[in-house]
Design a protein around this motif. Structure first.
Motif, PDB file in Angstrom:
ATOM      1  N   CYS A  28      44.707 100.376  82.127  1.00 50.99           N
ATOM      2  CA  CYS A  28      46.058  99.963  81.727  1.00 50.99           C
ATOM      3  C   CYS A  28      46.295  98.463  81.891  1.00 50.99           C
ATOM      4  N   GLU A  29      45.605  97.846  82.818  1.00 52.97           N
ATOM      5  CA  GLU A  29      45.801  96.420  83.064  1.00 52.97           C
ATOM      6  C   GLU A  29      44.817  95.538  82.291  1.00 52.97           C
ATOM      7  N   ALA A  30      43.653  96.083  81.926  1.00 58.61           N
ATOM      8  CA  ALA A  30      42.612  95.234  81.341  1.00 58.61           C
ATOM      9  C   ALA A  30      41.839  95.899  80.214  1.00 58.61           C
ATOM     10  N   PRO A  63      55.303  99.936  94.863  1.00 61.71           N
ATOM     11  CA  PRO A  63      56.177  99.569  93.734  1.00 61.71           C
ATOM     12  C   PRO A  63      56.022  98.116  93.298  1.00 61.71           C
ATOM     13  N   TYR A  64      56.050  97.940  92.006  1.00 61.46           N
ATOM     14  CA  TYR A  64      56.045  96.633  91.334  1.00 61.46           C
ATOM     15  C   TYR A  64      54.757  95.841  91.504  1.00 61.46           C
ATOM     16  N   GLN A  65      53.668  96.497  91.851  1.00 64.00           N
ATOM     17  CA  GLN A  65      52.394  95.791  91.956  1.00 64.00           C
ATOM     18  C   GLN A  65      51.702  95.706  90.602  1.00 64.00           C
ATOM     19  N   PHE A  66      51.779  96.781  89.840  1.00 67.42           N
ATOM     20  CA  PHE A  66      51.087  96.837  88.559  1.00 67.42           C
ATOM     21  C   PHE A  66      52.041  97.370  87.500  1.00 67.42           C
ATOM     22  N   TRP A  68      51.897  98.871  84.673  1.00 71.82           N
ATOM     23  CA  TRP A  68      51.766 100.170  84.026  1.00 71.82           C
ATOM     24  C   TRP A  68      52.437 101.289  84.809  1.00 71.82           C
ATOM     25  N   LEU A  69      52.698 101.076  86.091  1.00 76.23           N
ATOM     26  CA  LEU A  69      53.349 102.096  86.903  1.00 76.23           C
ATOM     27  C   LEU A  69      54.856 101.888  87.033  1.00 76.23           C
ATOM     28  N   ASN A  70      55.367 100.793  86.500  1.00 70.93           N
ATOM     29  CA  ASN A  70      56.820 100.604  86.504  1.00 70.93           C
ATOM     30  C   ASN A  70      57.452 101.659  85.614  1.00 70.93           C
ATOM     31  N   ALA A  77      52.121 104.143  79.304  1.00 70.89           N
ATOM     32  CA  ALA A  77      50.811 104.043  79.943  1.00 70.89           C
ATOM     33  C   ALA A  77      50.109 105.397  79.959  1.00 70.89           C
ATOM     34  N   GLU A  78      50.852 106.444  80.276  1.00 66.21           N
ATOM     35  CA  GLU A  78      50.256 107.786  80.290  1.00 66.21           C
ATOM     36  C   GLU A  78      49.784 108.190  78.893  1.00 66.21           C
ATOM     37  N   ALA A  79      50.521 107.818  77.862  1.00 69.12           N
ATOM     38  CA  ALA A  79      50.100 108.099  76.486  1.00 69.12           C
ATOM     39  C   ALA A  79      48.826 107.325  76.148  1.00 69.12           C
TER      40      ALA A  79
END
Length: 152
Positions: A28-30, A63-66, A68-70, A77-79
């Protein structure tokens, strides 16, 4: 049968094992980054876990580190994870395993933060960078990500 594990989206993300969670984070990040960039993103999580004496779970799920999880991005992101291209997913799993178990060297020399400068400026209301971004702390630029060492 695929040789790459699928992301177990029927199970809550919080219950995934460390390798699966790290691979999803890398995806999700890269996703569009070169392999070295994927490894670098995985290593940032490994470095944070080591320095903060926390688990990979605790680092990623804080919380708020990455992004895609916000909550405003998590369903998208899940899709993306559900529709992951097998080749790209495999590269993310390899990067995650390489960093988690230290099979691959850290291409960022201990960086603990990263961001995509152009994307960050584009999505922020004032088109600026976060307060923590310090050009003096840049260690590497790999693909579209700038890696920084902010913690000791």
């Amino acid at each position: 049968m695929d040789r790459v594990p699928r992301f177990p989206l029927i199970q809550p993300i919080e219950q995934w094992d460390e390798l699966t969670l790290l691979a999803a984070n890398v995806f999700c990040e890269a996703e569009g980054e070169p392999d070295e960039g994927k490894v670098a993103v995985a290593w940032v999580v490994r470095v944070r876990a080591d320095r903060r004496k926390k688990s990979v779970h605790e680092v990623i799920l804080q919380p708020y580190q990455f992004s895609w999880l916000n909550m405003d991005y998590r369903l998208k992101a899940e899709a993306r994870l559900a529709a992951a291209n097998v080749d790209t997913a495999e590269r993310c799993w390899r990067a995650a395993a390489g960093a988690l178990w230290r099979f691959l060297p850290d291409p960022t020399d201990g960086s603990d933060h990263y961001l995509n400068v152009e994307l960050t400026k584009k999505i922020r209301p004032k088109h600026d960078l976060p307060e923590w971004f310090d050009t003096q702390k840049i260690v590497a630029v790999i693909g579209n990500h700038t890696f920084l060492k902010l913690e000791s």
